[in-house]
Motif scaffolding. Structure first.
Motif, PDB file in Angstrom:
ATOM      1  N   GLN A 104       0.691  -1.584  -0.385  1.00 58.53           N
ATOM      2  CA  GLN A 104      -0.301   0.355   0.062  1.00 58.53           C
ATOM      3  C   GLN A 104       0.643   0.953   0.029  1.00 58.53           C
ATOM      4  N   GLY A 132      -2.917   3.918  -1.633  1.00 53.69           N
ATOM      5  CA  GLY A 132      -4.057   2.518  -1.720  1.00 53.69           C
ATOM      6  C   GLY A 132      -3.521   1.666  -2.416  1.00 53.69           C
ATOM      7  N   TRP A 133      -4.235  -0.056  -2.592  1.00 57.02           N
ATOM      8  CA  TRP A 133      -3.098  -0.640  -3.504  1.00 57.02           C
ATOM      9  C   TRP A 133      -2.433  -0.506  -3.991  1.00 57.02           C
TER      10      TRP A 133
END
Length: 308
Positions: free
Chosen positions: A42, A46-47
């Motif tokens: 991450q 975000g991812w």
């Protein structure tokens, strides 16, 4: 093998059909009608996307709504592990995991693991207080680079769990226990229900690959199975090893998976249970809306996410 540590399939990436977004200072689930493949890393946004995500998108036009996959094991319950699960909101660690008959629960003050009966969330006072709900993990192989490395799909969606479980058991039956050799495809499907206020909801299903029939897939599975046996590949032994690895720990989820568990269970929103999205689900422990205004506000959130 370290006792008390569940040995799970090696994971090289994640699969989701939703994500968590910041809106007005709250972390809200944003639904999607396509797959996203990410790494296990991450950053602030975000991812991080997995290289396989871009590769699959190049091979299709439009949104990524299908992914060619194989599964690791012939036993459906090794590929898809589904339980009624309750996690600690602060640590992301499992507190109680059951199958509707029995459960394993952390003892008082964190002392030991207790084996108790499991009446399912609707009939369990302990589960209702903490937000216990179905939770499943599906491991699949994408591509040919790592035949034992898998992508994991985590979901609390009733629709996805039902569809995936049925398909895996059916495919094993019709293939003569050659499930791990079948060329399959994860697919996005949509439906509307009264609980979703007739707006579309999306879930994950499994089928034979596009452009192929079940008979074609069965022939390919038989050919691959024969090649593997000739090469000395022991699928039965792999299933036995995996089953022993899962059984080695009281719970499958480890502390380092806290981020994924928290994202699945405890974002700051409460859509309906049938509307839970895979990889970006919702906390159903909060009360449902009781006034027309509440229902309209919730519908607006749902529709806004569906259009994103």
């Amino acid at each position: 093998m370290l006792k008390g540590l569940a040995i799970t399939p090696p994971v090289v990436g994640r699969i989701s059909i939703g994500k968590i977004c910041e809106k007005n200072g709250k972390r809200l689930p944003e639904k999607d009608d396509q797959f996203t493949l990410t790494t296990q890393v991450q950053n602030r946004d975000g991812w991080m996307l997995h290289p396989a995500d871009q590769a699959l998108r190049k091979a299709t036009t439009g949104k990524l709504r299908s992914i060619p996959v194989r599964v690791l094991f012939n036993d459906p319950d090794l590929n898809l592990r589904a339980d009624y699960s309750l996690f600690d909101r602060n640590t992301g660690r499992p507190i109680c995991v059951g199958n509707g008959e029995t459960c394993r629960r952390v003892g008082k003050d964190g002392n030991g693991i207790e084996s108790l009966s499991c009446p399912s969330p609707d009939g369990c006072a302990f589960g209702q207080q903490g937000g216990c709900k179905p939770y499943a993990r599906l491991n699949v192989i994408i591509g040919e680079e790592d035949e034992l490395g898998s992508f994991i799909l985590r979901t609390t969606s009733w629709n996805s769990i039902r569809a995936l479980s049925a398909r895996l058991h059916y495919f094993r039956a019709v293939s003569g226990n050659l499930l791990a050799c079948l060329p399959l495809e994860l697919k996005i499907r949509g439906k509307s229900t009264a609980q979703s206020y007739r707006s579309p909801i999306y879930y994950v299903d499994l089928g034979v690959r596009s452009g192929s029939t079940l008979e074609d897939a069965l022939r390919q599975a038989q050919e691959l199975g024969a090649r593997r046996r000739a090469a000395g590949f022991d699928q039965a032994a792999l299933d036995v090893a995996a089953r022993a690895g899962f059984a080695n720990g009281a719970f499958e989820d480890s502390p380092d998976e806290q981020a994924a568990v928290a994202e699945e269970f405890y974002p700051n929103a409460t859509p309906d249970r049938e509307d839970a999205t895979d990889g970006a689900s919702t906390d159903t422990s909060a009360p449902a809306p009781t006034t027309l205004r509440d229902k309209l506000e919730r519908k607006a959130v749902l529709l806004g996410g569906a259009a994103a």
